[in-house]
Write a protein that holds these residues in place. Structure first.
Motif, PDB file in Angstrom:
ATOM      1  N   ASP A 136      48.764  22.778  40.145  1.00  9.67           N
ATOM      2  CA  ASP A 136      49.219  23.132  38.799  1.00  9.67           C
ATOM      3  C   ASP A 136      50.713  22.849  38.636  1.00  9.67           C
ATOM      4  O   ASP A 136      51.150  22.344  37.596  1.00  9.67           O
ATOM      5  N   GLN A 137      51.497  23.159  39.656  1.00  8.36           N
ATOM      6  CA  GLN A 137      52.938  22.896  39.604  1.00  8.36           C
ATOM      7  C   GLN A 137      53.225  21.396  39.511  1.00  8.36           C
ATOM      8  O   GLN A 137      54.102  20.965  38.750  1.00  8.36           O
ATOM      9  N   LYS A 138      52.477  20.610  40.290  1.00  7.11           N
ATOM     10  CA  LYS A 138      52.678  19.158  40.268  1.00  7.11           C
ATOM     11  C   LYS A 138      52.276  18.559  38.917  1.00  7.11           C
ATOM     12  O   LYS A 138      52.946  17.651  38.405  1.00  7.11           O
ATOM     13  N   ILE A 139      51.194  19.057  38.349  1.00  8.13           N
ATOM     14  CA  ILE A 139      50.768  18.556  37.041  1.00  8.13           C
ATOM     15  C   ILE A 139      51.808  18.917  35.982  1.00  8.13           C
ATOM     16  O   ILE A 139      52.111  18.122  35.085  1.00  8.13           O
ATOM     17  N   ASP A 140      52.349  20.129  36.089  1.00  7.13           N
ATOM     18  CA  ASP A 140      53.397  20.552  35.162  1.00  7.13           C
ATOM     19  C   ASP A 140      54.606  19.621  35.253  1.00  7.13           C
ATOM     20  O   ASP A 140      55.182  19.216  34.229  1.00  7.13           O
ATOM     21  N   ALA A 152      36.277  16.886  34.077  1.00  8.60           N
ATOM     22  CA  ALA A 152      37.540  16.567  33.392  1.00  8.60           C
ATOM     23  C   ALA A 152      38.295  15.477  34.140  1.00  8.60           C
ATOM     24  O   ALA A 152      38.913  14.588  33.521  1.00  8.60           O
ATOM     25  N   GLU A 153      38.260  15.530  35.471  1.00 12.97           N
ATOM     26  CA  GLU A 153      38.936  14.504  36.271  1.00 12.97           C
ATOM     27  C   GLU A 153      38.274  13.151  36.087  1.00 12.97           C
ATOM     28  O   GLU A 153      38.957  12.116  35.958  1.00 12.97           O
ATOM     29  N   TRP A 154      36.942  13.138  36.064  1.00 11.22           N
ATOM     30  CA  TRP A 154      36.235  11.873  35.884  1.00 11.22           C
ATOM     31  C   TRP A 154      36.468  11.282  34.493  1.00 11.22           C
ATOM     32  O   TRP A 154      36.485  10.055  34.317  1.00 11.22           O
ATOM     33  N   GLU A 155      36.642  12.155  33.498  1.00 14.50           N
ATOM     34  CA  GLU A 155      36.906  11.662  32.144  1.00 14.50           C
ATOM     35  C   GLU A 155      38.304  11.067  32.035  1.00 14.50           C
ATOM     36  O   GLU A 155      38.567  10.246  31.148  1.00 14.50           O
ATOM     37  N   LYS A 183      44.779  14.183  28.345  1.00  9.07           N
ATOM     38  CA  LYS A 183      43.690  14.249  29.324  1.00  9.07           C
ATOM     39  C   LYS A 183      44.159  14.890  30.636  1.00  9.07           C
ATOM     40  O   LYS A 183      43.383  15.573  31.304  1.00  9.07           O
ATOM     41  N   ILE A 184      45.419  14.668  30.993  1.00 15.41           N
ATOM     42  CA  ILE A 184      45.966  15.342  32.175  1.00 15.41           C
ATOM     43  C   ILE A 184      46.025  16.846  31.931  1.00 15.41           C
ATOM     44  O   ILE A 184      45.723  17.655  32.819  1.00 15.41           O
ATOM     45  N   THR A 185      46.381  17.228  30.705  1.00 14.97           N
ATOM     46  CA  THR A 185      46.461  18.651  30.339  1.00 14.97           C
ATOM     47  C   THR A 185      45.084  19.305  30.390  1.00 14.97           C
ATOM     48  O   THR A 185      44.956  20.474  30.771  1.00 14.97           O
ATOM     49  N   VAL A 186      44.054  18.558  30.009  1.00 14.88           N
ATOM     50  CA  VAL A 186      42.689  19.091  30.090  1.00 14.88           C
ATOM     51  C   VAL A 186      42.337  19.424  31.540  1.00 14.88           C
ATOM     52  O   VAL A 186      41.764  20.482  31.833  1.00 14.88           O
ATOM     53  N   VAL A 187      42.693  18.517  32.448  1.00 11.90           N
ATOM     54  CA  VAL A 187      42.448  18.774  33.873  1.00 11.90           C
ATOM     55  C   VAL A 187      43.179  20.037  34.309  1.00 11.90           C
ATOM     56  O   VAL A 187      42.617  20.890  35.010  1.00 11.90           O
ATOM     57  N   ARG A 188      44.411  20.154  33.881  1.00 10.88           N
ATOM     58  CA  ARG A 188      45.205  21.325  34.248  1.00 10.88           C
ATOM     59  C   ARG A 188      44.577  22.607  33.698  1.00 10.88           C
ATOM     60  O   ARG A 188      44.497  23.621  34.398  1.00 10.88           O
ATOM     61  N   THR A 189      44.129  22.559  32.445  1.00  8.78           N
ATOM     62  CA  THR A 189      43.514  23.744  31.821  1.00  8.78           C
ATOM     63  C   THR A 189      42.247  24.152  32.550  1.00  8.78           C
ATOM     64  O   THR A 189      42.030  25.337  32.838  1.00  8.78           O
ATOM     65  N   ARG A 228      41.352  27.651  34.772  1.00 12.03           N
ATOM     66  CA  ARG A 228      40.187  28.530  34.625  1.00 12.03           C
ATOM     67  C   ARG A 228      39.428  28.659  35.943  1.00 12.03           C
ATOM     68  O   ARG A 228      38.911  29.723  36.274  1.00 12.03           O
ATOM     69  N   SER A 229      39.377  27.557  36.669  1.00 12.39           N
ATOM     70  CA  SER A 229      38.742  27.606  37.985  1.00 12.39           C
ATOM     71  C   SER A 229      39.521  28.531  38.912  1.00 12.39           C
ATOM     72  O   SER A 229      38.934  29.272  39.708  1.00 12.39           O
ATOM     73  N   LEU A 230      40.835  28.500  38.788  1.00 13.61           N
ATOM     74  CA  LEU A 230      41.686  29.381  39.597  1.00 13.61           C
ATOM     75  C   LEU A 230      41.373  30.845  39.312  1.00 13.61           C
ATOM     76  O   LEU A 230      41.318  31.669  40.235  1.00 13.61           O
ATOM     77  N   GLN A 231      41.143  31.182  38.062  1.00 12.83           N
ATOM     78  CA  GLN A 231      40.794  32.553  37.696  1.00 12.83           C
ATOM     79  C   GLN A 231      39.487  32.978  38.360  1.00 12.83           C
ATOM     80  O   GLN A 231      39.355  34.111  38.855  1.00 12.83           O
ATOM     81  N   GLU A 232      38.511  32.079  38.368  1.00 10.70           N
ATOM     82  CA  GLU A 232      37.230  32.387  38.991  1.00 10.70           C
ATOM     83  C   GLU A 232      37.382  32.541  40.506  1.00 10.70           C
ATOM     84  O   GLU A 232      36.755  33.409  41.120  1.00 10.70           O
TER      85      GLU A 232
END
Length: 244
Positions: A84-88, A166-169, A212-218, A222-226
């Motif tokens: 997440d930090q790297k994507i930011d 999301a990554e594949w898209e 699209k990069i932001t979608v991956v991050r989002t 959510r996966s992190l929350q789970e």
């Protein structure tokens, strides 16, 4: 008829003789009844002992599974937070003037965008108990905790699938803008030897790329929350199994 024969016939038909026979039959029936009850009791005690011993073995096996899950979840959480930090950083860089772009840093961060650390659960013991019916060896409160962990697991794995989607898209667009040969080299810790081009022609290309990069991050968030919810349940369930 002799006197002795007459006496035997008289005794056989006497009330005293009938009462003695009844008492004898009743005593035999009562002893048989006690033997059956005792047999049921002994068998029930044996089954209870076997169930308790089996429950101990299953509980220990599940604790070991959960400990592996706990370690994997902690590593996955650490990975996603770093990602997440790297994507930011990548998004911030792409939004800055192109003249200030660090091309190598963009490629390195993009490599991490496409890197995954999916959580692979160790749920063999729970699946075995569920299919064999041995969950009944545990009290209902503990079974509820096991089921809650399994239900959360379904949500966690689903979120992993969404992140991967999301990554594949992002891949088709990214493939037109950057050189995937370089990301492949960087992924395996090699020095970049290929051309690190950036074919971002206009603002529309850039906005779509960032989106699209932001979608991956989002989705990763959510996966992190789970993952964190799964980890909390794992810790609580380990404690409950140790206390049983």
């Amino acid at each position: 008829m002799s006197e002795n024969q007459a006496s035997d016939i008289k005794n056989e038909g006497s009330p005293f003789k009938k009462k003695r026979n009844f008492n004898s039959y009743f005593k035999e029936f009562f002893m048989l009844f006690l033997a059956i009850i005792l047999g049921f009791f002994v068998e029930n005690q044996r089954e209870t002992y076997v169930e308790r011993q089996s429950a101990k073995v299953l509980a220990q096996s599940m604790i070991e599974d959960l400990e592996q899950d706990k370690k994997a979840l902690e590593e996955a959480i650490q990975f996603i937070e770093a990602k997440d930090q790297k994507i930011d950083q990548l998004i911030e860089m792409l939004r800055s003037p192109s003249s200030s772009w660090d091309t190598l840093a963009i490629y390195e961060n993009m490599t991490l965008v496409f890197s995954t650390f999916p959580f692979s659960p160790t749920d063999g013991t729970y699946s075995q108990m569920k299919s064999s019916g041995t969950l009944r060896y545990f009290d209902q409160e503990l079974v509820n905790r096991m089921n809650a962990y399994d239900n959360q697991l379904k949500k966690t794995l689903f979120r992993d699938e969404v992140v991967e989607l999301a990554e594949w898209e992002l891949v088709p667009l990214a493939a037109t803008l950057i050189n995937f040969e370089v990301t492949g080299e960087l992924r395996f810790g090699k020095a970049a030897t290929k051309d690190m081009y950036l074919k971002i022609r206009d603002q529309d290309d850039l906005d779509l790329f960032i989106n699209k990069i932001t979608v991956v991050r989002t989705m990763s968030g959510r996966s992190l929350q789970e993952y964190k919810a799964q980890l909390t349940l794992a810790i609580e369930l380990i404690q409950s199994l140790n206390e049983r």
